[in-house]
Scaffold this active site. Structure first.
Site, short mmCIF file in Angstrom:
data_model
loop_
_atom_site.label_atom_id
_atom_site.label_comp_id
_atom_site.label_asym_id
_atom_site.label_seq_id
_atom_site.Cartn_x
_atom_site.Cartn_y
_atom_site.Cartn_z
N ARG A 6 -2.55 -15.88 4.50
CA ARG A 6 -3.96 -16.32 5.05
C ARG A 6 -4.90 -17.11 3.78
NH1 ARG A 6 -2.64 -16.11 9.37
NH2 ARG A 6 -3.23 -15.26 11.12
N HIS A 39 -0.51 -25.03 7.77
CA HIS A 39 -0.28 -23.86 8.22
C HIS A 39 0.87 -23.78 9.24
CE1 HIS A 39 -2.99 -20.04 9.26
NE2 HIS A 39 -1.34 -19.68 9.73
N ILE A 40 2.22 -23.89 8.80
CA ILE A 40 2.93 -24.15 9.95
C ILE A 40 3.94 -22.93 10.05
CG2 ILE A 40 2.95 -26.67 9.69
CD1 ILE A 40 5.33 -26.70 8.04
N ARG A 65 0.88 -1.06 0.01
CA ARG A 65 -0.23 -0.01 0.10
C ARG A 65 0.84 1.20 -0.07
NH1 ARG A 65 -3.95 -0.93 4.80
NH2 ARG A 65 -1.80 -1.60 5.66
N GLU A 105 -9.67 -24.75 7.19
CA GLU A 105 -8.47 -25.44 7.88
C GLU A 105 -8.92 -26.13 8.93
OE1 GLU A 105 -5.62 -22.64 8.67
OE2 GLU A 105 -5.26 -22.11 6.74
C1 GLV Z 1 -0.24 -17.05 12.25
O1 GLV Z 1 -0.67 -17.59 11.04
C2 GLV Z 1 -0.02 -15.73 12.73
O2 GLV Z 1 -1.00 -14.84 12.09
O3 GLV Z 1 0.68 -15.52 13.63
#
Ligand code: GLV
Length: 322
Positions: A240, A288-289, A180, A269
């Site tokens: 995300r 999601h690691i 942005r 998820e």
């Molecule tokens: C993990 O996904 C975070 O946002 O900390």
């Protein structure tokens, strides 16, 4: 004697990590280490609690907040807080805290790992080996894409983006970014060059998505944007689910609009094993690691504990979002 406030920990946390809070609160904690708390159960916990300690799968929507009449504070074990309607929380006078400044390096490592994994077809070729489909050394066997000396485009130049750019310098990559706002200091420090989103997509060999999920960034990368990318390009999402449109990505990977993709995050998820993307050899999934190292997860817990103890001792609360 006045009752202690009820702290509901809506995910599994080993007891010794809760110990520092026990003098101040009554604790309820989700006891199943292998399954997330179902949303319905979470809503009951939110209704009961004075304080909630949450994780990203828990959706604290405006409706849930409205019913949670005792709730005064939420500590979210993440830097991202798209799972919480922070405007509604603010209106209800609920304090929300997160875990900034402790997971950027770790997530940048995973972004880089996924770029290497997708570029060099690491998961796909390991899978072939496990399945007895390795025919031996072949000239064109499992050939992937070089990472070094290629052009990397980073969309969303926050802390994680800067640390990905820093790592890319060691691989002699040319790094473009879109954000942005222009980031002059990052431009100087990491030799990154600003581009419009469209030009970045056109020019990059690897595109890494690192924006937060907001109303503006939902479907930020969809059919139209994928069409701008090179047919040899690789897309990586460690931010995300929902920022990249999963249906459009599937089509782009099947039609050869882009070469490959990797993602640590999904709209739903845990991602259902029947998800079409999981059937593609040119798609590398991760569960999601991004921040999942022992050191970083403990540092995140420490951040939340610091916010919670400050709240419970009437001190200035660190890491406040609202
Ligand atoms: C993990 O996904 C975070 O946002 O900390």
């Amino acid at each position: 004697m006045q009752a202690k406030p009820l702290l509901w920990i809506t995910f599994y946390l080993p007891d010794h990590l809760i110990e520092p809070l026990k003098p101040f609160v009554d604790v309820k904690c989700w006891q199943d280490p292998t399954n997330d708390m179902p949303q319905q159960e979470f809503e009951v916990a939110a209704y009961e609690a004075d304080i909630l300690w949450t994780v990203v799968p828990n959706r604290l929507t405006a409706d849930v907040i409205q019913r949670a009449s005792r709730l005064k504070m939420v500590a979210n074990l993440a830097v991202g807080y798209n799972n919480i309607d922070v405007e509604a929380a603010k209106e209800a006078g609920i304090i929300v805290t997160n875990t900034p400044d402790v997971l950027a390096d770790t997530t940048a490592d995973l972004a880089f790992a996924l770029m290497l994994a997708a570029g060099r077809r690491m998961i796909e070729s390991a899978k072939a080996l496990y399945q007895g489909q390795w025919a031996g050394w072949q000239v064109l066997g499992f050939t992937g894409q070089d990472i070094h000396h290629k052009t990397l485009g980073i969309i969303g130049m926050g802390d994680i983006g800067e640390l990905v750019a820093k790592r890319a310098q060691g691989f002699d990559m040319k790094v473009l970014y879109h954000n942005r706002n222009r980031k002059e200091t990052a431009e100087m420090r990491y030799s990154v060059t600003y581009r419009s989103k469209e030009d970045l997509l056109r020019e990059s060999d690897f595109v890494i998505v690192l924006t937060p999920l907001t109303a503006e960034t939902r479907n930020l990368i969809a059919k139209e944007q994928l069409a701008l990318m090179k047919p040899t390009a690789i897309l990586i999402n460690v931010a995300r689910g929902g920022i990249v449109n999963e249906d459009d990505l599937y089509d782009a990977l099947v039609n050869g609009t882009i070469l490959a993709a990797a993602s640590d995050v999904f709209v739903q998820e845990p991602v259902p094993t029947t998800h079409p993307l999981l059937s593609l050899s040119n798609f590398t999934p991760m569960p999601h690691i991004g921040s999942a190292t022992v050191d970083t997860r403990l540092a995140m817990v420490d951040r939340n504990v610091a916010s919670l103890t400050a709240y419970l001792s009437n001190e200035d609360i660190p890491y406040r979002v609202v």
